[in-house]
Scaffold this motif. Structure first.
Motif, PDB file in Angstrom:
ATOM      1  N   TRP A  57     109.693 141.744   7.970  1.00  0.00           N
ATOM      2  CA  TRP A  57     110.914 142.535   7.862  1.00  0.00           C
ATOM      3  C   TRP A  57     111.142 143.385   9.115  1.00  0.00           C
ATOM      4  CZ3 TRP A  57     115.277 142.909   5.439  1.00  0.00           C
ATOM      5  CH2 TRP A  57     115.990 144.093   5.508  1.00  0.00           C
ATOM      6  N   PHE A  58     110.080 143.980   9.649  1.00  0.00           N
ATOM      7  CA  PHE A  58     110.212 144.826  10.830  1.00  0.00           C
ATOM      8  C   PHE A  58     110.590 144.019  12.064  1.00  0.00           C
ATOM      9  CE2 PHE A  58     107.117 147.012   8.060  1.00  0.00           C
ATOM     10  CZ  PHE A  58     107.883 148.137   7.782  1.00  0.00           C
ATOM     11  N   VAL A  59     110.132 142.807  12.139  1.00  0.00           N
ATOM     12  CA  VAL A  59     110.458 141.950  13.278  1.00  0.00           C
ATOM     13  C   VAL A  59     111.906 141.484  13.195  1.00  0.00           C
ATOM     14  CG1 VAL A  59     109.897 139.775  14.425  1.00  0.00           C
ATOM     15  CG2 VAL A  59     108.073 141.218  13.565  1.00  0.00           C
ATOM     16  N   ILE A  60     112.354 141.137  12.004  1.00  0.00           N
ATOM     17  CA  ILE A  60     113.727 140.654  11.835  1.00  0.00           C
ATOM     18  C   ILE A  60     114.731 141.761  12.119  1.00  0.00           C
ATOM     19  CG2 ILE A  60     115.391 139.838  10.121  1.00  0.00           C
ATOM     20  CD1 ILE A  60     113.112 138.267   8.852  1.00  0.00           C
ATOM     21  N   THR A  61     114.471 142.971  11.647  1.00  0.00           N
ATOM     22  CA  THR A  61     115.427 144.059  11.829  1.00  0.00           C
ATOM     23  C   THR A  61     115.453 144.593  13.255  1.00  0.00           C
ATOM     24  OG1 THR A  61     113.793 145.680  11.096  1.00  0.00           O
ATOM     25  CG2 THR A  61     115.299 144.793   9.436  1.00  0.00           C
ATOM     26  N   ASN A  62     114.448 144.298  14.040  1.00  0.00           N
ATOM     27  CA  ASN A  62     114.390 144.793  15.415  1.00  0.00           C
ATOM     28  C   ASN A  62     115.309 144.013  16.345  1.00  0.00           C
ATOM     29  OD1 ASN A  62     113.666 146.088  17.743  1.00  0.00           O
ATOM     30  ND2 ASN A  62     111.481 145.841  17.435  1.00  0.00           N
ATOM     31  N   ASN A  63     115.599 142.767  16.060  1.00  0.00           N
ATOM     32  CA  ASN A  63     116.491 141.928  16.871  1.00  0.00           C
ATOM     33  C   ASN A  63     116.033 141.749  18.314  1.00  0.00           C
ATOM     34  OD1 ASN A  63     118.385 140.772  15.314  1.00  0.00           O
ATOM     35  ND2 ASN A  63     119.963 142.303  15.676  1.00  0.00           N
ATOM     36  N   SER A  64     114.767 141.613  18.525  1.00  0.00           N
ATOM     37  CA  SER A  64     114.223 141.408  19.858  1.00  0.00           C
ATOM     38  C   SER A  64     113.606 140.009  19.931  1.00  0.00           C
ATOM     39  CB  SER A  64     113.156 142.462  20.159  1.00  0.00           C
ATOM     40  OG  SER A  64     112.488 142.158  21.359  1.00  0.00           O
ATOM     41  N   ASP A  65     114.085 139.217  20.880  1.00  0.00           N
ATOM     42  CA  ASP A  65     113.546 137.865  21.036  1.00  0.00           C
ATOM     43  C   ASP A  65     112.090 137.887  21.482  1.00  0.00           C
ATOM     44  OD1 ASP A  65     115.948 136.791  20.287  1.00  0.00           O
ATOM     45  OD2 ASP A  65     116.660 136.524  22.349  1.00  0.00           O
ATOM     46  N   ILE A  66     111.760 138.810  22.348  1.00  0.00           N
ATOM     47  CA  ILE A  66     110.383 138.903  22.853  1.00  0.00           C
ATOM     48  C   ILE A  66     109.428 139.295  21.725  1.00  0.00           C
ATOM     49  CG2 ILE A  66     108.867 140.154  24.430  1.00  0.00           C
ATOM     50  CD1 ILE A  66     111.264 140.366  26.339  1.00  0.00           C
ATOM     51  N   LEU A  67     109.837 140.280  20.924  1.00  0.00           N
ATOM     52  CA  LEU A  67     108.999 140.704  19.806  1.00  0.00           C
ATOM     53  C   LEU A  67     108.820 139.581  18.791  1.00  0.00           C
ATOM     54  CD1 LEU A  67     107.486 143.063  18.461  1.00  0.00           C
ATOM     55  CD2 LEU A  67     109.615 143.612  17.296  1.00  0.00           C
ATOM     56  N   THR A  68     109.894 138.850  18.533  1.00  0.00           N
ATOM     57  CA  THR A  68     109.815 137.729  17.596  1.00  0.00           C
ATOM     58  C   THR A  68     108.874 136.650  18.121  1.00  0.00           C
ATOM     59  OG1 THR A  68     112.067 138.176  16.899  1.00  0.00           O
ATOM     60  CG2 THR A  68     111.153 136.034  16.319  1.00  0.00           C
ATOM     61  N   LYS A  69     108.971 136.352  19.411  1.00  0.00           N
ATOM     62  CA  LYS A  69     108.093 135.335  20.003  1.00  0.00           C
ATOM     63  C   LYS A  69     106.628 135.750  19.896  1.00  0.00           C
ATOM     64  CE  LYS A  69     107.790 134.819  24.519  1.00  0.00           C
ATOM     65  NZ  LYS A  69     108.042 134.410  25.903  1.00  0.00           N
TER      66      LYS A  69
END
Length: 124
Positions: A57-69
């Motif tokens: 949930w925290f990764v999705i709401t952050n909207n950062s491609d780098i963080l998601t990767k």
């Protein structure tokens, strides 16, 4: 279409690397669930899954491609790293853990460099 071709090519590369590594090492694939570490493997994978699903949930709401990767790279490293450790402990004599480690390294390198593929701009 290029993405599908890339994905299929990547799967073929991973399959070939695993088969060649197993052939060189003389490894006959076994599952950890067929050994005495069945319960430990089940619970370990379950705990890793629950932790990563709860932090998704925290990764999705952050909207950062780098963080998601890096989130998915961390999940992959922990999941396959756990598999390597389980294979090392319970299937030590077959050296199967070496081919799994090589697959983990290859997957992490590809995921880290996925931004450098030119066709991804056309898809997204």
């Amino acid at each position: 279409m290029k993405f599908v071709a890339f994905f299929i090519g990547l799967l073929i590369l991973l399959f070939v690397v695993e088969k060649v590594t197993n052939k060189i090492l003389g490894v006959e694939r076994k599952k950890v669930s067929e050994t005495s570490g069945k319960n430990l493997d089940f619970w370990g994978r379950g705990i890793i899954l629950v932790i990563f699903l709860s932090t998704l949930w925290f990764v999705i709401t952050n909207n950062s491609d780098i963080l998601t990767k890096f989130y998915w790279m961390t999940y992959l490293a922990l999941l396959i790293g756990f598999q390597v450790i389980m294979e090392f402990i319970f299937i030590k004599e077959s050296k199967q853990y070496i081919s799994t480690t090589l697959l983990l390294i290859l997957c992490l390198v590809v995921m880290y460099n996925i931004d450098n593929f030119p066709f991804l701009d056309l898809i997204l």
